[in-house]
Design a protein around this motif. Structure first.
Motif, PDB file in Angstrom:
ATOM      1  N   LEU A 138     -12.419  22.790  21.486  1.00 20.50           N
ATOM      2  CA  LEU A 138     -12.644  24.223  21.683  1.00 20.50           C
ATOM      3  C   LEU A 138     -13.959  24.675  21.045  1.00 20.50           C
ATOM      4  CD1 LEU A 138      -9.045  25.635  21.049  1.00 20.50           C
ATOM      5  CD2 LEU A 138     -10.234  25.390  23.241  1.00 20.50           C
ATOM      6  N   VAL A 139     -14.260  24.170  19.846  1.00 20.55           N
ATOM      7  CA  VAL A 139     -15.507  24.539  19.183  1.00 20.55           C
ATOM      8  C   VAL A 139     -16.713  24.040  19.958  1.00 20.55           C
ATOM      9  CG1 VAL A 139     -16.896  24.186  17.118  1.00 20.55           C
ATOM     10  CG2 VAL A 139     -14.469  24.692  16.894  1.00 20.55           C
ATOM     11  N   ILE A 140     -16.633  22.790  20.440  1.00 22.73           N
ATOM     12  CA  ILE A 140     -17.749  22.222  21.210  1.00 22.73           C
ATOM     13  C   ILE A 140     -17.945  22.993  22.507  1.00 22.73           C
ATOM     14  CG2 ILE A 140     -18.553  20.173  22.445  1.00 22.73           C
ATOM     15  CD1 ILE A 140     -17.189  18.476  20.321  1.00 22.73           C
ATOM     16  N   GLN A 141     -16.839  23.378  23.171  1.00 22.34           N
ATOM     17  CA  GLN A 141     -16.954  24.168  24.398  1.00 22.34           C
ATOM     18  C   GLN A 141     -17.637  25.504  24.134  1.00 22.34           C
ATOM     19  OE1 GLN A 141     -13.100  24.572  26.202  1.00 22.34           O
ATOM     20  NE2 GLN A 141     -13.226  22.601  27.233  1.00 22.34           N
ATOM     21  N   CYS A 142     -17.284  26.144  23.019  1.00 22.31           N
ATOM     22  CA  CYS A 142     -17.922  27.419  22.671  1.00 22.31           C
ATOM     23  C   CYS A 142     -19.410  27.236  22.419  1.00 22.31           C
ATOM     24  CB  CYS A 142     -17.238  28.020  21.448  1.00 22.31           C
ATOM     25  SG  CYS A 142     -15.551  28.591  21.730  1.00 22.31           S
ATOM     26  N   LEU A 143     -19.779  26.179  21.687  1.00 20.44           N
ATOM     27  CA  LEU A 143     -21.187  25.936  21.395  1.00 20.44           C
ATOM     28  C   LEU A 143     -21.974  25.633  22.667  1.00 20.44           C
ATOM     29  CD1 LEU A 143     -20.919  23.806  18.125  1.00 20.44           C
ATOM     30  CD2 LEU A 143     -21.531  26.217  18.335  1.00 20.44           C
ATOM     31  N   CYS A 144     -21.380  24.831  23.554  1.00 15.72           N
ATOM     32  CA  CYS A 144     -22.067  24.499  24.806  1.00 15.72           C
ATOM     33  C   CYS A 144     -22.244  25.726  25.690  1.00 15.72           C
ATOM     34  CB  CYS A 144     -21.292  23.418  25.556  1.00 15.72           C
ATOM     35  SG  CYS A 144     -21.297  21.802  24.756  1.00 15.72           S
ATOM     36  N   SER A 145     -21.234  26.590  25.712  1.00 16.92           N
ATOM     37  CA  SER A 145     -21.365  27.813  26.522  1.00 16.92           C
ATOM     38  C   SER A 145     -22.440  28.730  25.963  1.00 16.92           C
ATOM     39  CB  SER A 145     -20.026  28.545  26.583  1.00 16.92           C
ATOM     40  OG  SER A 145     -19.616  28.960  25.297  1.00 16.92           O
ATOM     41  N   LEU A 146     -22.650  28.694  24.648  1.00 15.87           N
ATOM     42  CA  LEU A 146     -23.695  29.522  24.048  1.00 15.87           C
ATOM     43  C   LEU A 146     -25.087  29.078  24.480  1.00 15.87           C
ATOM     44  CD1 LEU A 146     -22.381  30.028  20.390  1.00 15.87           C
ATOM     45  CD2 LEU A 146     -22.481  31.721  22.229  1.00 15.87           C
ATOM     46  N   LEU A 147     -25.231  27.779  24.823  1.00 17.22           N
ATOM     47  CA  LEU A 147     -26.530  27.288  25.280  1.00 17.22           C
ATOM     48  C   LEU A 147     -26.987  28.010  26.538  1.00 17.22           C
ATOM     49  CD1 LEU A 147     -26.092  23.427  24.748  1.00 17.22           C
ATOM     50  CD2 LEU A 147     -27.323  25.041  23.297  1.00 17.22           C
ATOM     51  N   TYR A 148     -26.026  28.437  27.377  1.00 24.25           N
ATOM     52  CA  TYR A 148     -26.375  29.105  28.625  1.00 24.25           C
ATOM     53  C   TYR A 148     -26.492  30.612  28.450  1.00 24.25           C
ATOM     54  CZ  TYR A 148     -25.588  24.658  30.864  1.00 24.25           C
ATOM     55  OH  TYR A 148     -25.685  23.345  31.224  1.00 24.25           O
ATOM     56  N   VAL A 149     -26.070  31.101  27.286  1.00 24.01           N
ATOM     57  CA  VAL A 149     -26.210  32.531  27.015  1.00 24.01           C
ATOM     58  C   VAL A 149     -27.555  32.835  26.364  1.00 24.01           C
ATOM     59  CG1 VAL A 149     -25.254  34.477  25.728  1.00 24.01           C
ATOM     60  CG2 VAL A 149     -23.730  32.832  26.819  1.00 24.01           C
ATOM     61  N   ILE A 150     -27.993  31.957  25.461  1.00 19.77           N
ATOM     62  CA  ILE A 150     -29.206  32.215  24.686  1.00 19.77           C
ATOM     63  C   ILE A 150     -30.455  31.604  25.312  1.00 19.77           C
ATOM     64  CG2 ILE A 150     -27.875  32.337  22.559  1.00 19.77           C
ATOM     65  CD1 ILE A 150     -28.784  29.528  21.873  1.00 19.77           C
ATOM     66  N   PHE A 378      -9.587  35.947  31.837  1.00 21.48           N
ATOM     67  CA  PHE A 378      -9.526  34.875  30.835  1.00 21.48           C
ATOM     68  C   PHE A 378      -9.609  33.506  31.504  1.00 21.48           C
ATOM     69  CE2 PHE A 378      -6.872  31.797  28.536  1.00 21.48           C
ATOM     70  CZ  PHE A 378      -7.570  31.731  27.337  1.00 21.48           C
ATOM     71  N   GLU A 379      -8.866  33.340  32.605  1.00 18.84           N
ATOM     72  CA  GLU A 379      -8.864  32.048  33.304  1.00 18.84           C
ATOM     73  C   GLU A 379     -10.255  31.696  33.835  1.00 18.84           C
ATOM     74  OE1 GLU A 379      -7.006  30.021  37.365  1.00 18.84           O
ATOM     75  OE2 GLU A 379      -6.509  32.094  36.816  1.00 18.84           O
ATOM     76  N   TYR A 380     -10.907  32.654  34.448  1.00 21.34           N
ATOM     77  CA  TYR A 380     -12.227  32.391  35.009  1.00 21.34           C
ATOM     78  C   TYR A 380     -13.255  32.135  33.910  1.00 21.34           C
ATOM     79  CZ  TYR A 380     -11.376  33.240  39.961  1.00 21.34           C
ATOM     80  OH  TYR A 380     -10.956  33.117  41.260  1.00 21.34           O
ATOM     81  N   TYR A 381     -13.112  32.830  32.773  1.00 21.31           N
ATOM     82  CA  TYR A 381     -14.080  32.632  31.703  1.00 21.31           C
ATOM     83  C   TYR A 381     -13.948  31.233  31.103  1.00 21.31           C
ATOM     84  CZ  TYR A 381     -16.844  33.380  27.502  1.00 21.31           C
ATOM     85  OH  TYR A 381     -17.799  33.264  26.518  1.00 21.31           O
ATOM     86  N   THR A 382     -12.723  30.799  30.872  1.00 21.64           N
ATOM     87  CA  THR A 382     -12.529  29.474  30.282  1.00 21.64           C
ATOM     88  C   THR A 382     -12.884  28.360  31.258  1.00 21.64           C
ATOM     89  OG1 THR A 382     -10.186  29.570  30.931  1.00 21.64           O
ATOM     90  CG2 THR A 382     -10.767  30.252  28.687  1.00 21.64           C
ATOM     91  N   ASN A 383     -12.529  28.518  32.523  1.00 16.66           N
ATOM     92  CA  ASN A 383     -12.760  27.454  33.509  1.00 16.66           C
ATOM     93  C   ASN A 383     -14.166  27.460  34.090  1.00 16.66           C
ATOM     94  OD1 ASN A 383     -10.145  26.504  33.230  1.00 16.66           O
ATOM     95  ND2 ASN A 383      -9.345  27.746  34.904  1.00 16.66           N
ATOM     96  N   HIS A 384     -14.723  28.640  34.346  1.00 17.26           N
ATOM     97  CA  HIS A 384     -16.011  28.717  35.028  1.00 17.26           C
ATOM     98  C   HIS A 384     -17.178  28.911  34.065  1.00 17.26           C
ATOM     99  CE1 HIS A 384     -14.567  29.014  39.262  1.00 17.26           C
ATOM    100  NE2 HIS A 384     -13.471  29.398  38.653  1.00 17.26           N
ATOM    101  N   HIS A 385     -16.905  29.228  32.847  1.00 13.76           N
ATOM    102  CA  HIS A 385     -17.993  29.410  31.893  1.00 13.76           C
ATOM    103  C   HIS A 385     -17.955  28.342  30.801  1.00 13.76           C
ATOM    104  CE1 HIS A 385     -21.106  31.755  29.806  1.00 13.76           C
ATOM    105  NE2 HIS A 385     -20.487  31.399  28.690  1.00 13.76           N
ATOM    106  N   MET A 386     -16.896  28.344  30.000  1.00 10.79           N
ATOM    107  CA  MET A 386     -16.838  27.424  28.871  1.00 10.79           C
ATOM    108  C   MET A 386     -16.697  25.969  29.321  1.00 10.79           C
ATOM    109  SD  MET A 386     -14.460  29.605  26.221  1.00 10.79           S
ATOM    110  CE  MET A 386     -14.578  28.295  25.006  1.00 10.79           C
ATOM    111  N   LYS A 387     -15.729  25.699  30.190  1.00 15.67           N
ATOM    112  CA  LYS A 387     -15.469  24.316  30.595  1.00 15.67           C
ATOM    113  C   LYS A 387     -16.632  23.716  31.357  1.00 15.67           C
ATOM    114  CE  LYS A 387     -12.131  21.425  33.049  1.00 15.67           C
ATOM    115  NZ  LYS A 387     -10.886  21.422  33.852  1.00 15.67           N
ATOM    116  N   LYS A 388     -17.165  24.453  32.330  1.00 17.12           N
ATOM    117  CA  LYS A 388     -18.266  23.911  33.132  1.00 17.12           C
ATOM    118  C   LYS A 388     -19.557  23.816  32.319  1.00 17.12           C
ATOM    119  CE  LYS A 388     -16.644  24.953  37.750  1.00 17.12           C
ATOM    120  NZ  LYS A 388     -15.235  24.989  37.321  1.00 17.12           N
TER     121      LYS A 388
END
Length: 450
Positions: A138-150, A378-388
């Motif tokens: 979960l932590v790694i997924q959050c960090l990876c998703s931040l790469l596409y935000v910043i 929530f489902e779309y955010y976890t599957n289409h943002h964090m997971k991908k």
């Protein structure tokens, strides 16, 4: 024939494969399929075939699909039961001390745990290990998703928007509201109008529930052309029980808000003997109309009547010869794309030739309508943002959504990708028997294609 095709003809051995006789590739042999069939029958022995006769005479495939669903539910239940037993019940008995101490203050009982017990220590280590792994993921997924935000917004110039792209929109029974939203969003993208063509494929003459008109009529009203019943039709091939189909073709330029959008509409109208939803063959068949045309064109195979008509319209009326089209973007008929989505996606693919396909982030538009749409956020955010985002860091996204995905058609050395024989023949198979294959080919086309 264009030069690109001549160069490839010297490297590719062309085989005339009958499209409707392509067999699904077997992996693992028939043993696994037979074992799964026997297991699904074993766990549903309590339901005889006579029961299905009372349900309206289900055919053999529908009966087997029901039995397989029950077998999958049983397996999931057993796994859940095992997890609860190992993680909850087993420590209660294995780690409990034999001495039960009475609590004088409350009048109840407390159980003391024997920490010296080897099994107790092993279970404790196991549970902490599982929790640590889940937390790390979960932590790694959050960090990876931040790469596409910043990340910085790319500077896209005119030289980055020269590639030709087809925007394919399969539709079925959508109404004017959904169609207008999708068409206007494609029109509003910043990508140059001369380098994009909207390609709408209407899956039959179908009227949505409560709609006054059919979907092809709504498309015509929005794009501004007239439906001509006397217009000639073109023969094409299809998947399923009916191997033949016919389609009408419309093209033009959609003008609104001071912008222009070149379009082409394929309406599958079916054979003359069809009365109920004529021309309807499914979303996968609509996709295969285009992928099959690309396969036959790129490999210099005999074209269908519809292939020749589409290729001619692209070249002579829309000024976009098919051999110059480098990308194919697929979106659903109820999807609203962002104005700079096309530019960003093509920019990324042009900068990195190793990217074969990519997708954007999908969000829920009507998130405030009901509690169901709240959950979908929530489902779309976890599957289409964090997971991908997590998978993309490693260069391998397991599934690109069919509602918003772009495909590369060929590489620099003209190696075919989406239109290659392996992809097309497997995706066009009619050998769909198991429940897993039905879910892949009939419900989750995007999972099978990517």
């Amino acid at each position: 024939m264009p030069k690109m095709e001549d160069r490839e003809a010297s490297r590719i051995e062309i085989t005339q494969v009958p499209e409707k006789e392509v067999k699904h590739e077997k992996r693992g042999g028939a043993c696994i399929s037979n074992c799964w069939w026997a297991f699904s029958r074993l766990v549903t022995l309590y339901v005889p075939d006579a029961y299905f006769e009372c349900k309206g005479g289900w055919d053999k495939e529908r009966r087997q699909a029901w039995r397989e669903k029950v077998a999958i539910c049983l397996i999931m239940f057993l796994f859940s039961l095992a997890f609860i037993g190992i993680g909850g019940l087993l420590p209660l008995f294995a780690c409990a001390d034999n001495n039960v101490v009475q609590n004088d203050g409350e009048g109840g009982y407390t159980i003391t745990f024997n920490k010296e017990n080897m099994m107790c220590q092993s279970l404790t280590i196991l549970m902490y290990t599982i929790m640590l792994i889940i937390s790390m993921v979960l932590v790694i997924q959050c960090l990876c998703s931040l790469l596409y935000v910043i990340r910085r917004k790319p500077k896209i110039g005119p030289e980055d928007e020269r590639s030709k792209v087809l925007v394919m929109v399969p539709c079925y029974n959508e109404g004017t509201k959904e169609l207008r939203k999708t068409i206007e969003s494609v029109l509003g993208t910043t990508y140059p109008s001369k380098n994009k063509v909207l390609l709408v494929v209407a899956d039959g003459i179908v009227k949505g529930s409560g709609e006054p008109k059919t979907t092809p009529e709504f498309i015509a009203d929005e794009l501004g052309y007239s439906v001509n019943d006397e217009l000639g039709t073109f023969e094409c091939t299809s998947i399923g029980e009916i191997a033949n189909n016919r389609a009408k073709l419309y093209c033009g330029t959609y003008t609104k808000y001071g912008k222009e959008l070149k379009y082409m509409v394929i309406v599958k109208c079916g054979l003359r003997t069809e009365t109920n939803k004529p021309g309807n063959r499914g979303k996968r068949d609509s996709q295969l109309l285009i992928i099959g045309m690309l396969n036959r064109f790129h490999h210099r195979r005999p074209l269908t009547d519809l292939d020749r008509a589409v290729i001619g319209v692209l070249k002579n009326k829309l000024s976009m010869p098919l051999e110059t089209v480098k990308y194919l973007m697929a979106i659903d008929a109820d999807t609203k794309v962002h104005r700079d989505s096309l530019s960003n996606m093509i920019y990324s693919m042009n900068k990195d030739e190793t990217i074969l396909a990519l997708c954007g982030e999908t969000r829920v538009e009507n998130k405030r309508d009901s509690w169901v749409t709240w959950i979908q956020v929530f489902e779309y955010y976890t599957n289409h943002h964090m997971k991908k985002a997590f998978e993309s860091v490693f260069g391998c996204v397991t599934c690109l959504p069919g509602c918003f995905t772009m495909y590369r058609l060929f590489t620099k050395d003209h190696t075919r990708l989406l239109s290659c024989d392996h992809v097309y023949q497997r995706y066009a198979t009619n050998e769909v028997k198991s429940l897993h294959e039905k879910n892949l080919f009939h419900l989750g086309e995007d999972r099978m294609l990517t």
